[in-house]
Design an enzyme around this catalytic site. Structure first.
Site, short mmCIF file in Angstrom:
data_model
loop_
_atom_site.label_atom_id
_atom_site.label_comp_id
_atom_site.label_asym_id
_atom_site.label_seq_id
_atom_site.Cartn_x
_atom_site.Cartn_y
_atom_site.Cartn_z
N ARG A 145 -9.43 15.44 -21.37
CA ARG A 145 -8.51 16.56 -21.13
C ARG A 145 -8.63 17.10 -19.73
NH1 ARG A 145 -9.88 20.81 -25.42
NH2 ARG A 145 -10.15 21.95 -23.50
N GLY B 270 -16.35 18.16 -17.16
CA GLY B 270 -16.59 16.74 -16.89
C GLY B 270 -15.37 16.04 -16.32
N CYS B 271 -14.21 16.35 -16.89
CA CYS B 271 -12.97 15.70 -16.43
C CYS B 271 -12.61 16.15 -15.02
CB CYS B 271 -11.84 16.01 -17.41
SG CYS B 271 -12.14 15.32 -19.07
N THR B 272 -12.87 17.42 -14.72
CA THR B 272 -12.60 17.92 -13.38
C THR B 272 -13.53 17.25 -12.38
OG1 THR B 272 -11.85 20.04 -14.27
CG2 THR B 272 -12.50 20.00 -11.94
N ALA C 148 -12.31 13.62 -11.79
CA ALA C 148 -11.07 13.53 -11.02
C ALA C 148 -11.29 13.92 -9.55
CB ALA C 148 -9.99 14.42 -11.65
#
Length: 163
Positions: A39, A44-46, A49
């Site tokens: 998401r 973690g995703c930030t 990316a």
């Protein structure tokens, strides 16, 4: 889930600007780092990316395009991209069809609760459309360095195999 040596399942998905990214169009021109993440705007995703975006030049030098896929919609991707200054192309798989085809839409149990979602996974796909490497259950910290090292190893192997 596709395996190393398999032809990557082709797909066409919209990005944050609702422009379509077609994996088939990359065949013959670019290597692809295809990463699946749960998401937008989670820690973690930030991190992942931002790290991929910070190393955009390193990937470009390796003739490689990086694309991230999650079930988030295009406007959510656009907000995420703009908020964090991301250069990585984020693709929307709202119906999770591509996540399923790549075997990353999985069920898991945590704290006695069963949830279904994207398991963080990265595929390296060569210019012929063949999966060369798969990173499963990725930890965001240090992942991009791992991907870059693997790309360098694959390019070295290719150079020795095709002098």
């Amino acid at each position: 889930m596709p395996r190393i040596g398999d032809r990557a399942p082709v797909f066409a998905l919209p990005d944050a600007d609702m422009e379509v990214f077609d994996l088939d169009e990359m065949v013959g021109s670019k290597h692809v780092v295809l990463y699946f993440y749960p998401r937008d705007n989670t820690p973690g995703c930030t991190r992942q990316a931002v790290d991929f975006s910070d190393h955009a030049q390193d990937f470009e030098e390796r003739d490689c395009v990086v694309v991230g896929v999650s079930p988030d919609d295009c406007p959510t991707h656009a907000e995420f991209r703009d908020e964090h200054g991301l250069s990585v192309r984020l693709l929307s798989d709202e119906d999770v069809d591509i996540c399923r085809r790549y075997g990353v839409w999985q069920s898991r149990e945590a704290d006695g609760v069963r949830r279904t979602g994207v398991t963080r996974t990265t595929f390296i796909i060569d210019k012929r459309g063949i999966i060369r490497h798969i990173f499963r259950n990725v930890a965001p910290r240090g992942h991009v360095a791992e991907v870059l090292d693997t790309l360098s190893q694959l390019q070295t192997e290719h150079a020795h195999a095709n002098p």
